[in-house]
Design a protein around this motif. Structure first.
Motif, mmCIF file in Angstrom:
data_model
loop_
_atom_site.group_PDB
_atom_site.id
_atom_site.type_symbol
_atom_site.label_atom_id
_atom_site.label_comp_id
_atom_site.label_asym_id
_atom_site.label_seq_id
_atom_site.Cartn_x
_atom_site.Cartn_y
_atom_site.Cartn_z
ATOM 1 N N VAL A 179 0.659 -1.054 -0.334
ATOM 2 C CA VAL A 179 0.039 -0.058 0.192
ATOM 3 C C VAL A 179 0.817 0.680 0.036
ATOM 4 C CG1 VAL A 179 -1.821 -1.121 1.314
ATOM 5 C CG2 VAL A 179 -0.413 -0.626 2.527
ATOM 6 N N GLY A 180 2.203 1.529 -0.009
ATOM 7 C CA GLY A 180 2.850 2.426 -1.015
ATOM 8 C C GLY A 180 4.061 2.777 0.564
ATOM 9 N N LEU A 181 4.331 1.524 1.140
ATOM 10 C CA LEU A 181 5.918 2.012 2.388
ATOM 11 C C LEU A 181 6.985 1.211 1.451
ATOM 12 C CD1 LEU A 181 7.134 3.404 4.292
ATOM 13 C CD2 LEU A 181 6.267 1.722 6.301
ATOM 14 N N ASP A 182 7.886 1.768 1.476
ATOM 15 C CA ASP A 182 8.481 1.524 0.393
ATOM 16 C C ASP A 182 9.445 1.087 1.870
ATOM 17 O OD1 ASP A 182 8.766 1.950 -2.285
ATOM 18 O OD2 ASP A 182 9.458 3.743 -1.999
ATOM 19 N N ASN A 183 10.426 -0.687 1.347
ATOM 20 C CA ASN A 183 11.179 -0.910 2.459
ATOM 21 C C ASN A 183 10.335 -1.685 3.753
ATOM 22 O OD1 ASN A 183 13.514 -0.966 0.195
ATOM 23 N ND2 ASN A 183 13.620 1.220 1.393
ATOM 24 N N ALA A 184 9.368 -1.529 4.050
ATOM 25 C CA ALA A 184 8.621 -1.697 5.367
ATOM 26 C C ALA A 184 8.692 -2.839 6.255
ATOM 27 C CB ALA A 184 6.658 -1.304 5.018
ATOM 28 N N THR A 185 9.301 -3.892 5.331
ATOM 29 C CA THR A 185 9.919 -5.059 5.962
ATOM 30 C C THR A 185 11.126 -5.202 6.691
ATOM 31 O OG1 THR A 185 8.507 -6.517 4.723
ATOM 32 C CG2 THR A 185 9.477 -8.005 5.779
ATOM 33 N N THR A 186 12.337 -4.173 6.299
ATOM 34 C CA THR A 186 12.786 -4.104 6.802
ATOM 35 C C THR A 186 13.133 -3.455 7.586
ATOM 36 O OG1 THR A 186 14.331 -4.590 4.192
ATOM 37 C CG2 THR A 186 15.665 -3.540 5.785
ATOM 38 N N ILE A 187 12.384 -1.514 8.019
ATOM 39 C CA ILE A 187 12.031 -1.359 9.103
ATOM 40 C C ILE A 187 11.466 -1.933 10.138
ATOM 41 C CG2 ILE A 187 10.831 0.559 9.275
ATOM 42 C CD1 ILE A 187 11.226 1.662 6.939
ATOM 43 N N ALA A 188 10.395 -2.917 9.568
ATOM 44 C CA ALA A 188 10.166 -2.551 10.950
ATOM 45 C C ALA A 188 10.723 -4.624 11.849
ATOM 46 C CB ALA A 188 8.300 -3.965 10.388
ATOM 47 N N PHE A 189 11.174 -5.267 11.061
ATOM 48 C CA PHE A 189 12.471 -5.792 11.387
ATOM 49 C C PHE A 189 13.409 -5.519 12.202
ATOM 50 C CE2 PHE A 189 11.562 -9.548 8.744
ATOM 51 C CZ PHE A 189 10.528 -10.688 9.313
ATOM 52 N N ALA A 190 14.021 -4.216 11.750
ATOM 53 C CA ALA A 190 15.166 -3.651 12.282
ATOM 54 C C ALA A 190 14.185 -3.015 13.814
ATOM 55 C CB ALA A 190 15.425 -2.349 11.481
ATOM 56 N N ALA A 191 13.359 -2.385 13.724
ATOM 57 C CA ALA A 191 12.292 -2.410 14.989
ATOM 58 C C ALA A 191 12.137 -3.005 16.014
ATOM 59 C CB ALA A 191 10.760 -1.124 14.619
ATOM 60 N N ALA A 192 11.714 -4.325 15.404
ATOM 61 C CA ALA A 192 11.328 -5.843 16.250
ATOM 62 C C ALA A 192 13.016 -5.895 16.904
ATOM 63 C CB ALA A 192 11.066 -6.753 15.486
ATOM 64 N N THR A 193 13.659 -6.017 16.051
ATOM 65 C CA THR A 193 15.192 -6.239 16.634
ATOM 66 C C THR A 193 15.550 -5.716 17.938
ATOM 67 O OG1 THR A 193 16.237 -7.118 14.764
ATOM 68 C CG2 THR A 193 17.511 -6.839 16.604
ATOM 69 N N PHE A 194 15.434 -3.884 18.051
ATOM 70 C CA PHE A 194 15.592 -2.974 18.770
ATOM 71 C C PHE A 194 14.753 -3.496 20.016
ATOM 72 C CE2 PHE A 194 15.499 1.017 20.522
ATOM 73 C CZ PHE A 194 16.287 1.744 20.683
ATOM 74 N N GLY A 195 13.608 -3.531 19.968
ATOM 75 C CA GLY A 195 12.838 -3.299 20.478
ATOM 76 C C GLY A 195 13.267 -4.730 21.827
ATOM 77 N N LEU A 196 13.145 -5.431 20.980
ATOM 78 C CA LEU A 196 13.549 -6.838 21.699
ATOM 79 C C LEU A 196 14.627 -7.152 22.890
ATOM 80 C CD1 LEU A 196 12.219 -10.421 21.781
ATOM 81 C CD2 LEU A 196 14.733 -10.584 19.618
ATOM 82 N N VAL A 197 15.830 -5.894 22.941
ATOM 83 C CA VAL A 197 16.671 -5.496 22.789
ATOM 84 C C VAL A 197 16.556 -4.609 24.044
ATOM 85 C CG1 VAL A 197 18.949 -5.291 23.920
ATOM 86 C CG2 VAL A 197 18.543 -6.591 22.111
ATOM 87 N N SER A 198 16.373 -3.700 23.723
ATOM 88 C CA SER A 198 15.391 -2.671 25.053
ATOM 89 C C SER A 198 14.675 -3.516 25.999
ATOM 90 C CB SER A 198 14.624 -1.339 23.966
ATOM 91 O OG SER A 198 15.633 -0.834 22.419
ATOM 92 N N GLY A 199 13.420 -4.296 25.367
ATOM 93 C CA GLY A 199 12.429 -4.735 26.176
ATOM 94 C C GLY A 199 13.542 -5.897 27.123
ATOM 95 N N SER A 200 14.558 -5.850 27.137
ATOM 96 C CA SER A 200 14.861 -7.033 28.009
ATOM 97 C C SER A 200 16.109 -5.643 28.888
ATOM 98 C CB SER A 200 15.736 -7.885 27.508
ATOM 99 O OG SER A 200 15.356 -9.095 26.888
ATOM 100 N N LEU A 201 16.436 -5.146 28.098
ATOM 101 C CA LEU A 201 17.488 -4.010 29.363
ATOM 102 C C LEU A 201 16.656 -3.187 30.309
ATOM 103 C CD1 LEU A 201 20.115 -2.366 26.596
ATOM 104 C CD2 LEU A 201 20.831 -4.013 28.094
ATOM 105 N N LEU A 202 15.038 -2.780 29.700
ATOM 106 C CA LEU A 202 14.137 -1.272 30.825
ATOM 107 C C LEU A 202 13.285 -2.515 31.404
ATOM 108 C CD1 LEU A 202 12.970 1.050 30.907
ATOM 109 C CD2 LEU A 202 11.350 0.295 29.392
ATOM 110 N N GLY A 203 13.276 -4.338 31.571
ATOM 111 C CA GLY A 203 12.255 -4.744 32.367
ATOM 112 C C GLY A 203 12.759 -4.779 33.605
ATOM 113 N N GLY A 204 13.955 -5.694 33.928
ATOM 114 C CA GLY A 204 14.749 -5.879 35.317
ATOM 115 C C GLY A 204 14.369 -4.781 36.199
#
Length: 420
Positions: free
Chosen positions: A155-180
């Motif tokens: 629907v028009g967002l170029d490179n959306a999959t790459t962007i979302a995967f990069a964000a998911a990886t960032f979030g995965l690490v951030s969630g672990s660093l922040l939670g404890g």
């Protein structure tokens, strides 16, 4: 010298995905950091392959293509298994705490997307970029990123999959660093202590809510123990029935999805399959006309997720992110700041302002920025230091297993149709 053209067929793609997965498994064994932050093996191996692919491509050494058929099949299998877990009767057993957590999770998903869309406007980017950095990668993780990425691109967002995967990886690490640290801050700041042991010693002090949650958890454990005792943990008949339910839901679900598409809606194929799987599950729960095979369905779904993630991450084109580095980082850091404020000032208070609520806050940092395993890891660190939290260990996995993906996909689908 012309670049080498590498184009894998379906069987070669599966073989490569398997190899990539086991590279991730080996690195998880060898590198404590990767285990500590609950990075899944297919994510580790897939990102390494994507980095290698980017280096070879940008230096003109090779071009890489792979078949996507099994990737799509495995994606459908995984999300259909998620729909199969959506048992209304199990959710009811959780009582008011589960209901509160479900409402808070829905609010979290809406806010994550609102923040993403607002910041996309600030950076003069497509509002779809807000979805690609909102709840799709944050609450949804890599699985939802891989499924909605192609839809956003369509629907028009170029490179959306790459962007979302990069964000998911960032979030995965951030969630672990922040939670404890967040959970520890709440415990120390408010002087909280675990009362689970005392409540078990004196049943008169145990709240009705806690009794209800523990009874539900005990029932689930008893069912699992019974299956192990009777040798049903590995059973071809049960796996075949589970697979049959999932395949039927996948087939009928594509018809449901097509009906919505015919009305002009943007609708990922797997949404229909999730809905049909949920119907199959709840009809069984209420009529007992046929058995439910949830454990087998979960195993099949996790197998699908492993292959899907390996294939999806292998196909990333990381060089496409260079122009978005600054706005992407600003949007992701904003999501981390938001969830820290959300769990401290809202979730912790609504869930009781007690030790259990603090542990749930740590867990929410995990699945709100990454995935349910991160939530469990965050809470495990908490209970090792401060004592048991049985209510938190029932509520958070239940929300993560039965509610998050279903609600998130539904909300994102609605927003997608409003923005597209």
């Amino acid at each position: 010298m012309d670049p080498i053209n590498v184009n894998l067929n379906i069987y070669q793609t599966l073989a490569a995905a398997t190899a990539v997965y086991y590279v991730g498994v080996l690195l998880r064994i060898k590198v404590p950091f990767l285990r500590r932050y609950c990075l899944p093996a297919p994510v580790i191996g897939g990102i390494i392959f994507a980095i290698l692919n980017a280096i070879l491509y940008t230096n003109g050494i090779w071009t890489y293509q792979q078949d996507s058929i099994m990737q799509n099949v495995c994606m459908m299998l995984f999300f259909t298994s998620i729909g199969y877990t959506a048992s209304i009767s199990l959710i009811r057993k959780g009582g008011s705490l589960v209901a509160k957590m479900a409402v808070l999770t829905t609010l979290l998903i809406l806010c994550q997307n609102g923040i993403g869309i607002a910041l996309a406007h600030v950076f003069d980017l497509s509002p779809l970029m807000g979805l690609a950095t909102g709840s799709i990668p944050m609450v949804g993780g890599h699985g939802t990123s891989g499924s909605f990425g192609p839809v956003l691109e369509s629907v028009g967002l170029d490179n959306a999959t790459t962007i979302a995967f990069a964000a998911a990886t960032f979030g995965l690490v951030s969630g672990s660093l922040l939670g404890g640290p967040m959970g520890e801050f709440l415990v120390r700041h408010y002087g909280l202590t675990s009362v689970a042991d005392e409540e078990r010693l004196d049943p008169a002090n145990t709240s009705d809510e806690l009794q209800k949650l523990e009874q539900a958890a005990h029932g689930e454990r008893k069912a699992i123990d019974e299956e192990k005792r009777t040798g049903q943990s590995i059973n071809n008949y049960r796996f075949m029935n589970a697979l049959a339910h999932l395949l039927i839901a996948m087939g009928l679900g594509t018809v449901v999805s097509q009906i919505f598409v015919n009305f002009g809606l943007v609708f990922p194929n797997y949404i229909g399959s999730m809905l049909v799987a949920a119907i199959i599950r709840n009809v069984s729960d209420y009529t007992h006309a046929y058995k439910v095979y949830q454990r087998e369905s979960e195993v099949l779904g996790n197998l699908g997720l492993t292959i899907f993630l390996s294939c999806a991450l292998m196909s990333l084109k990381l060089w496409q992110l260079s122009d978005l580095a600054i706005p992407l980082m600003a949007m992701l850091l904003s999501q981390v700041l938001f969830i820290a404020l959300f769990v401290k000032f809202l979730l912790f208070r609504v869930m009781g302002r007690n030790y259990e609520a603090a542990v749930m806050a740590a867990g929410t940092c995990g699945f709100g920025l990454g995935a349910t395993p991160n939530a469990i890891a965050n809470m495990s660190v908490m209970v090792e230091r401060f004592g048991p939290a049985p209510t938190a260990f029932f509520v958070i996995p239940l929300i993560g297993a039965l509610i998050v993906d279903f609600v998130n996909s539904s909300i994102v689908t609605v927003l997608l149709n409003l923005l597209a």
